[in-house]
Design a protein around this motif. Structure first.
Motif, mmCIF file in Angstrom:
data_model
loop_
_atom_site.group_PDB
_atom_site.id
_atom_site.type_symbol
_atom_site.label_atom_id
_atom_site.label_comp_id
_atom_site.label_asym_id
_atom_site.label_seq_id
_atom_site.Cartn_x
_atom_site.Cartn_y
_atom_site.Cartn_z
ATOM 1 N N GLY A 73 -36.419 -30.688 -9.800
ATOM 2 C CA GLY A 73 -37.651 -30.509 -8.927
ATOM 3 C C GLY A 73 -37.443 -30.065 -8.052
ATOM 4 N N ARG A 74 -37.653 -28.682 -6.922
ATOM 5 C CA ARG A 74 -37.211 -28.021 -5.699
ATOM 6 C C ARG A 74 -37.892 -28.890 -4.889
ATOM 7 N N GLY A 75 -38.343 -29.808 -4.473
ATOM 8 C CA GLY A 75 -38.075 -30.799 -3.665
ATOM 9 C C GLY A 75 -36.406 -31.787 -3.058
ATOM 10 N N LEU A 76 -35.342 -31.166 -3.865
ATOM 11 C CA LEU A 76 -34.156 -32.278 -3.554
ATOM 12 C C LEU A 76 -33.962 -31.930 -2.289
ATOM 13 N N CYS A 77 -33.642 -32.552 -1.531
ATOM 14 C CA CYS A 77 -33.100 -32.112 -0.391
ATOM 15 C C CYS A 77 -31.805 -31.929 -0.717
ATOM 16 N N ARG A 78 -30.585 -32.370 -1.049
ATOM 17 C CA ARG A 78 -28.845 -31.846 -1.138
ATOM 18 C C ARG A 78 -28.960 -32.657 -2.885
ATOM 19 N N ILE A 79 -27.843 -31.277 -2.757
ATOM 20 C CA ILE A 79 -27.682 -30.615 -4.817
ATOM 21 C C ILE A 79 -26.572 -30.911 -4.354
ATOM 22 N N ALA A 80 -24.949 -31.661 -4.780
ATOM 23 C CA ALA A 80 -23.903 -31.771 -5.197
ATOM 24 C C ALA A 80 -23.609 -30.523 -6.358
ATOM 25 N N VAL A 81 -23.328 -29.798 -5.897
ATOM 26 C CA VAL A 81 -22.270 -28.600 -7.901
ATOM 27 C C VAL A 81 -21.324 -28.623 -7.835
ATOM 28 N N ILE A 82 -20.424 -30.063 -9.220
ATOM 29 C CA ILE A 82 -18.948 -30.349 -8.045
ATOM 30 C C ILE A 82 -18.390 -29.893 -9.626
ATOM 31 N N GLY A 83 -17.057 -29.693 -9.960
ATOM 32 C CA GLY A 83 -16.095 -29.276 -11.109
ATOM 33 C C GLY A 83 -15.293 -27.959 -10.866
ATOM 34 N N PRO A 84 -14.431 -27.913 -12.007
ATOM 35 C CA PRO A 84 -13.958 -26.797 -11.791
ATOM 36 C C PRO A 84 -14.287 -25.381 -12.369
ATOM 37 N N ASN A 85 -15.327 -25.059 -13.309
ATOM 38 C CA ASN A 85 -15.888 -24.310 -13.418
ATOM 39 C C ASN A 85 -17.234 -24.280 -12.467
ATOM 40 N N ALA A 86 -17.245 -24.879 -11.636
ATOM 41 C CA ALA A 86 -18.651 -24.588 -11.065
ATOM 42 C C ALA A 86 -19.337 -23.164 -9.929
ATOM 43 N N ASP A 87 -17.752 -22.555 -9.658
ATOM 44 C CA ASP A 87 -17.796 -21.657 -8.675
ATOM 45 C C ASP A 87 -16.996 -20.684 -9.452
ATOM 46 N N VAL A 88 -17.292 -20.702 -10.891
ATOM 47 C CA VAL A 88 -16.182 -19.597 -11.700
ATOM 48 C C VAL A 88 -17.378 -18.779 -12.878
ATOM 49 N N ALA A 89 -17.346 -17.631 -12.554
ATOM 50 C CA ALA A 89 -17.896 -17.395 -13.979
ATOM 51 C C ALA A 89 -17.333 -17.360 -14.552
ATOM 52 N N GLN A 90 -17.186 -18.194 -15.957
ATOM 53 C CA GLN A 90 -16.451 -17.545 -16.544
ATOM 54 C C GLN A 90 -17.360 -17.113 -18.063
ATOM 55 N N LEU A 91 -16.194 -15.876 -18.596
ATOM 56 C CA LEU A 91 -17.551 -15.185 -19.589
ATOM 57 C C LEU A 91 -16.802 -15.162 -21.125
ATOM 58 N N GLY A 92 -15.877 -15.960 -21.031
ATOM 59 C CA GLY A 92 -15.210 -15.635 -22.474
ATOM 60 C C GLY A 92 -14.337 -14.534 -23.247
ATOM 61 N N ASP A 93 -14.030 -15.560 -24.001
ATOM 62 C CA ASP A 93 -12.195 -14.211 -24.541
ATOM 63 C C ASP A 93 -13.394 -13.165 -24.764
ATOM 64 N N TYR A 94 -11.928 -11.643 -24.838
ATOM 65 C CA TYR A 94 -12.067 -10.680 -24.736
ATOM 66 C C TYR A 94 -13.838 -9.774 -23.508
ATOM 67 N N SER A 95 -13.490 -10.614 -22.222
ATOM 68 C CA SER A 95 -14.607 -10.314 -22.179
ATOM 69 C C SER A 95 -13.859 -9.833 -20.401
ATOM 70 N N CYS A 96 -14.306 -8.455 -20.141
ATOM 71 C CA CYS A 96 -13.464 -7.895 -18.620
ATOM 72 C C CYS A 96 -14.236 -8.216 -17.171
ATOM 73 N N TRP A 97 -13.848 -7.961 -16.566
ATOM 74 C CA TRP A 97 -14.343 -7.914 -14.690
ATOM 75 C C TRP A 97 -15.675 -7.362 -14.439
ATOM 76 N N CYS A 172 -8.672 -22.307 -23.902
ATOM 77 C CA CYS A 172 -9.663 -21.869 -25.700
ATOM 78 C C CYS A 172 -9.282 -19.823 -25.921
ATOM 79 N N GLY A 173 -9.631 -19.310 -26.865
ATOM 80 C CA GLY A 173 -9.401 -18.476 -27.335
ATOM 81 C C GLY A 173 -8.816 -17.867 -28.369
ATOM 82 N N GLU A 174 -8.161 -16.967 -28.454
ATOM 83 C CA GLU A 174 -7.028 -16.252 -29.550
ATOM 84 C C GLU A 174 -5.537 -16.489 -29.402
ATOM 85 N N GLY A 175 -5.243 -17.254 -29.674
ATOM 86 C CA GLY A 175 -3.511 -17.916 -29.815
ATOM 87 C C GLY A 175 -3.772 -19.326 -29.463
#
Length: 229
Positions: A73-97, A172-175
């Motif tokens: 819901g949009r009425g939440l006061c606080r949301i905790a975003v946690i984890g090693p992939n929380a602030d990373v844009a994982q695009l997958g194997d063979y992706s460029c920046w 994960c990925g090739e090899g």
């Protein structure tokens, strides 16, 4: 191996001829170079970006949603975003920046209401055994209305694994093989620690190979399978 007599030269010739046949069919010997003007028009064009976005959206799977926890819901006061992939844009194997790649943390901050505070705690690494970040993650979860825990893997890409990180690691990925179907490192322990706070918990899986998540499937109220979007 050919010189030792273990592999026949005919086998080598057959393998090479198959590769050459496909190259001839593709016209690489008559026209070995691509048209750079055409490449600029096609690569990353608007139509392809729309298709990629649609594929990513349709690939996301809601695995579990007890009590209708999602959508948040949009009425939440606080949301905790946690984890090693929380602030990373994982695009997958063979992706460029990609300079405009959006991390889960940034995406959540963009869509919440102005009244909602979004706090972030990494908690742990993707594969490292350290639990030093658990304390910060647990504190963030306890002080929030809901905790979104983004776990998963990383693939080696042309620009390194994930945007916004300098980690040189791939799970994960090739090899890259694995001997365990559990999420790598101490990520499942991080989820347990956050869940034990009693704060409603959402787990978002961002990865490229199957995971065994029996404990999470039994205890965590909401689970989203995002793959590498």
């Amino acid at each position: 191996l050919v010189e030792k007599g273990e592999v026949s030269l005919d086998l080598i010739d057959r393998a090479v001829s198959r590769i050459l046949r496909v190259k001839f069919l593709a016209g690489l010997f008559e026209n070995p170079y691509a048209d750079p003007r055409r490449a600029v028009e096609v690569v990353g064009c608007a139509a392809h970006r729309r298709l990629a976005r649609r594929i990513a959206q349709e690939a996301i799977i809601l695995l579990k949603n007890d009590g209708g926890l999602l959508p948040l819901g949009r009425g939440l006061c606080r949301i905790a975003v946690i984890g090693p992939n929380a602030d990373v844009a994982q695009l997958g194997d063979y992706s460029c920046w990609k300079a405009d790649a959006v991390t889960p943390l940034e995406g959540i901050r963009r869509v919440v209401s102005k009244r909602t505070e979004v706090v972030h705690a990494r908690g742990c690494g993707i594969w490292e055994p350290s639990r030093e970040g658990f304390k910060e993650a647990v504190a963030a979860a306890r002080a929030s209305d809901v905790a979104v825990v983004c776990i998963g893997g990383a693939s080696m890409m042309m620009g390194g694994p994930g945007q916004g990180t300098d980690q040189r690691v791939a799970t994960c990925g090739e090899g890259y093989d694995c001997t365990d179907l559990s999420p790598p490192g101490v990520q499942e322990d991080l989820v347990r620690a956050v869940w034990q706070t009693g704060t409603p918990t959402v787990v978002v899986l961002i990865h490229g190979r199957p995971y065994s998540i029996a404990w999470m499937a039994e205890h965590v109220p909401a689970i989203v399978e995002a793959w590498y979007p």
